[in-house]
Design a protein around this motif. Structure first.
Motif: not given
Ligand code: THU
Length: 160
Positions: A44, A46, A62, A64, A73-75, A111-112, A115
Motif C-alpha cells: 500500500f 502512500v 511510507n 516499512e 507513514c508518509a505524512e 491520514p491515520c 498522523c
Molecule cells: N499509511 C500511511 O503512510 N499513511 C496513513 O495515513 C495510513 C497508512 C501506510 C502505513 C503502511 O506502510 C501502509 O500505509 C499500510 O498501512
C-alpha cells in the motif's frame, strides 16, 4: 446533560480537474513522492507533499520495516522532514495520495489517527491553519481547510 454538535467541514471534489492549479500541482508532487514509497509488506503506497510558505515542497512516503511497527507513514515522514529542515517556515497545504498493488484505491485515503495528531501539533505551533487534500488513486478528492476538521476533541499541550 446536553448534546453538542461538533462540526467538521470538508470540500468534496468529483474529479481532479475541479481542483485549483496549486492543489493539482501538489497532488502531482504527492504522486512523485508515492512512486518512491517503500512498502514491500503492505503493498500500500502512500505519498505526501507539503507546500511551505516559501514555495518549497517537501516529499514524504511510507517506509516499512520487516519488524512491522517500526515503519512510518508518509505524512509523518513529510512533516518531520519539514520540521527538521525548515523549523520556522509555515506550512500552507498538504496533499496525500495512496494506491495499492492489490486493489484499485478509488476512495480518498485520509491520514491515520497518529498522523492527524502529529500534523495538528504543527498547525497549532504556526498559529495558522493549513489545508489537507487527499485522494486514492482515482475518484473523489477531499479537502479540509484545517487539521481541526480532521481531529475534533484533540489532545494538545494545554493539558500538560
Ligand atoms: N499509511 C500511511 O503512510 N499513511 C496513513 O495515513 C495510513 C497508512 C501506510 C502505513 C503502511 O506502510 C501502509 O500505509 C499500510 O498501512
Amino acid at each position: 446533560m446536553k448534546k453538542i454538535n461538533i462540526s467538521s467541514e470538508a470540500i468534496i471534489y468529483d474529479n481532479f480537474s475541479e481542483l485549483n492549479i496549486e492543489d493539482q500541482k501538489l497532488i502531482e508532487e504527492a504522486n512523485i513522492a508515492k512512486s518512491k514509497s517503500y512498502a514491500p509488506y503492505s503493498k500500500f503506497n502512500v505519498g505526501a507533499a507539503l507546500l511551505l510558505e516559501n514555495g518549497v515542497v517537501i516529499h514524504g512516503n511510507n517506509q516499512e520495516n520487516a519488524a512491522y511497527p517500526s515503519g512510518m507513514c508518509a505524512e509523518r515522514v513529510a512533516i518531520w522532514k519539514a520540521g527538521s529542515e525548515y523549523p520556522n517556515m509555515k506550512i500552507k497545504k498538504l496533499a496525500i495520495v495512496a494506491s495499492s498493488e492489490n486493489t484499485k484505491v478509488d476512495q480518498p485515503v485520509g491520514p491515520c489517527g497518529a498522523c492527524r495528531q502529529t500534523l495538528l501539533e504543527y498547525e497549532i505551533n504556526q498559529k495558522a491553519p493549513y489545508e489537507v487534500i487527499f485522494m486514492g488513486e482515482i475518484g473523489k478528492i477531499v479537502k479540509t481547510e484545517s487539521l481541526v476538521s480532521l481531529l475534533p476533541f484533540s489532545f494538545d499541550s494545554s493539558y500538560l
